[in-house]
Enzyme design. Structure first.
Site, PDB file in Angstrom:
ATOM      1  N   PRO A 221     -75.411  19.517  73.137  1.00  0.00           N
ATOM      2  CA  PRO A 221     -76.209  19.263  71.942  1.00  0.00           C
ATOM      3  C   PRO A 221     -76.182  17.768  71.593  1.00  0.00           C
ATOM      4  O   PRO A 221     -75.188  17.082  71.871  1.00  0.00           O
ATOM      5  CB  PRO A 221     -75.490  20.061  70.856  1.00  0.00           C
TER       6      PRO A 221
ATOM      7  N   GLY B 213     -73.299   9.229  72.966  1.00  0.00           N
ATOM      8  CA  GLY B 213     -74.365   8.323  73.420  1.00  0.00           C
ATOM      9  C   GLY B 213     -75.622   9.036  73.867  1.00  0.00           C
ATOM     10  O   GLY B 213     -76.400   8.494  74.651  1.00  0.00           O
ATOM     11  N   SER B 214     -75.853  10.247  73.351  1.00  0.00           N
ATOM     12  CA  SER B 214     -77.020  10.973  73.850  1.00  0.00           C
ATOM     13  C   SER B 214     -78.327  10.314  73.432  1.00  0.00           C
ATOM     14  O   SER B 214     -79.311  10.393  74.165  1.00  0.00           O
ATOM     15  CB  SER B 214     -76.970  12.446  73.455  1.00  0.00           C
ATOM     16  N   SER B 215     -78.364   9.623  72.287  1.00  0.00           N
ATOM     17  CA  SER B 215     -79.651   9.026  71.880  1.00  0.00           C
ATOM     18  C   SER B 215     -80.054   7.927  72.863  1.00  0.00           C
ATOM     19  O   SER B 215     -81.218   7.864  73.287  1.00  0.00           O
ATOM     20  CB  SER B 215     -79.597   8.507  70.438  1.00  0.00           C
ATOM     21  N   ALA B 216     -79.106   7.087  73.273  1.00  0.00           N
ATOM     22  CA  ALA B 216     -79.432   6.035  74.267  1.00  0.00           C
ATOM     23  C   ALA B 216     -79.777   6.675  75.607  1.00  0.00           C
ATOM     24  O   ALA B 216     -80.687   6.224  76.316  1.00  0.00           O
ATOM     25  CB  ALA B 216     -78.251   5.070  74.425  1.00  0.00           C
ATOM     26  N   ALA B 217     -79.067   7.756  75.948  1.00  0.00           N
ATOM     27  CA  ALA B 217     -79.319   8.420  77.234  1.00  0.00           C
ATOM     28  C   ALA B 217     -80.701   9.077  77.251  1.00  0.00           C
ATOM     29  O   ALA B 217     -81.407   9.030  78.259  1.00  0.00           O
ATOM     30  CB  ALA B 217     -78.223   9.443  77.522  1.00  0.00           C
TER      31      ALA B 217
ATOM     32  N   ASP C  42     -73.843   1.628  74.011  1.00  0.00           N
ATOM     33  CA  ASP C  42     -74.426   2.893  74.483  1.00  0.00           C
ATOM     34  C   ASP C  42     -75.537   2.623  75.493  1.00  0.00           C
ATOM     35  O   ASP C  42     -75.664   3.318  76.496  1.00  0.00           O
ATOM     36  CB  ASP C  42     -75.001   3.704  73.311  1.00  0.00           C
TER      37      ASP C  42
END
Ligand code: MEV
Length: 309
Positions: A94, A100-104, A145
């Site tokens: 999730p 760092g999922s937003s940058a990924a 990130d």
């Protein structure tokens, strides 16, 4: 008529938040947070399919502004119109857990669009576009990130300086636990900025000490001193808590890890939810800590052998 792009998330071992103020950070690529974006040819208006939303691109909600903006900016660079393709973003975890999922998401989507339109993507262009998304997501990103989305190895990172790959050759295991509570990186970054206006001396001192602890942690890793690394992690968590970026759930998991076998434990990433990390001497300890964290309320845990980065 179909193209994909992928990117990694990251775990910050030491230095979150203080890295925004020019102090160093150590981060590890974390494949558990891999993101894959697929672009497919369709006829008509662009559609977006992701964790938060399925529907026409033009009606995507405000919380996806970082993603929709980066898509528009990428199409501008590619000189392509916003039509005749669908965008599907898949994540193995999730979003908004401080990994760092937003940058990924931004990096995977930029890569997918460049692949789809068969244009070469330079690292500088990828960084520039990812940073646009990160500025919307976090307000004042350090660039860590963004750098981690393209790194296969751990990094010693200082804002605005050349990135240094760094090997985590320390005999220890990292247990990562998800509180299950959505992290609030933007709010946490802003709250430190406010605190530094209200109590400039105390805030600057805490940030400076976090930087010192990160440098000491780097040395402890290089000299294979896991017990000392654990002590620096604990001190970092106290300072981050003092700066207002921890929360009840993170503190509970940190306490549960320390009450088991952990050499040290701290929040990781933006904080106020999201994930924490604990350092274990060996695999048996790591398993015990993981079980204790799940019992204390973690919704998921991962065990990472350090040095196998
Ligand atoms: C977020 O993953 C890390 C922070 O240090 C913000 C940043 O470095 O941009 C909290």
């Amino acid at each position: 008529m179909k193209a994909t792009g992928t990117a990694n998330g990251k775990i910050i071992l030491m230095g979150e938040h203080s890295v925004v103020y020019g102090e160093p950070a150590v981060a590890i690529p974390f494949p558990a947070t891999s993101i894959e974006t697929t672009i497919k040819k369709i006829t008509g208006p662009v559609t977006l399919d992701c964790f938060f939303y399925h529907g026409p691109f033009s009606q995507a909600p405000e919380r996806l502004l970082n993603v929709t903006t980066v898509i528009m900016k990428t199409l501008e660079k590619l000189q392509q119109p916003l039509e005749n393709f669908s965008i599907t973003i898949k994540s193995t975890i999730p979003a908004e857990r401080g990994m760092g999922s937003s940058a990924a998401v931004a990096a995977a989507t930029i890569r997918a669009l460049f692949n789809y339109f068969k244009k070469e993507l330079t690292t500088a262009c990828l960084m520039e576009l990812t940073d646009i998304s990160e500025k919307i997501a976090h307000g004042n990103p350090s660039g860590l990130d963004t750098a981690m989305t393209s790194s296969q190895s751990p990094l010693f990172f200082i804002k605005g300086q050349p990135i240094i790959p760094f090997s985590l050759n320390v005999s220890a295991y990292l247990v990562v636990a998800d509180t299950g509570v959505t992290g609030q990186t933007k709010e946490a970054v802003n709250s430190i900025a406010l605190l530094s206006q209200r109590s400039p001396e105390k805030t600057t001192a805490a940030i400076h000490t976090l930087g010192k602890l990160t440098r000491q942690a780097k040395l402890a890793i290089e000299q294979n001193r896991p017990a000392d690394l654990g002590v620096y992690m604990n001190e970092a968590h106290h300072l981050l808590d003092f700066l207002g970026v921890s929360n009840k759930e993170l503190n509970q998991l940190v306490a549960a890890a320390l009450a088991t076998d952990a050499l040290g434990a701290k929040l990781t990433g933006g904080g106020r939810g999201g994930c924490m990390i604990a350092l274990a001497d060996n695999k048996t300890s790591a398993d015990r800590i993981s079980a204790a964290l799940l019992k204390a309320g973690a919704v998921n845990t991962w065990i990472h052998k350090m040095g196998e980065d």
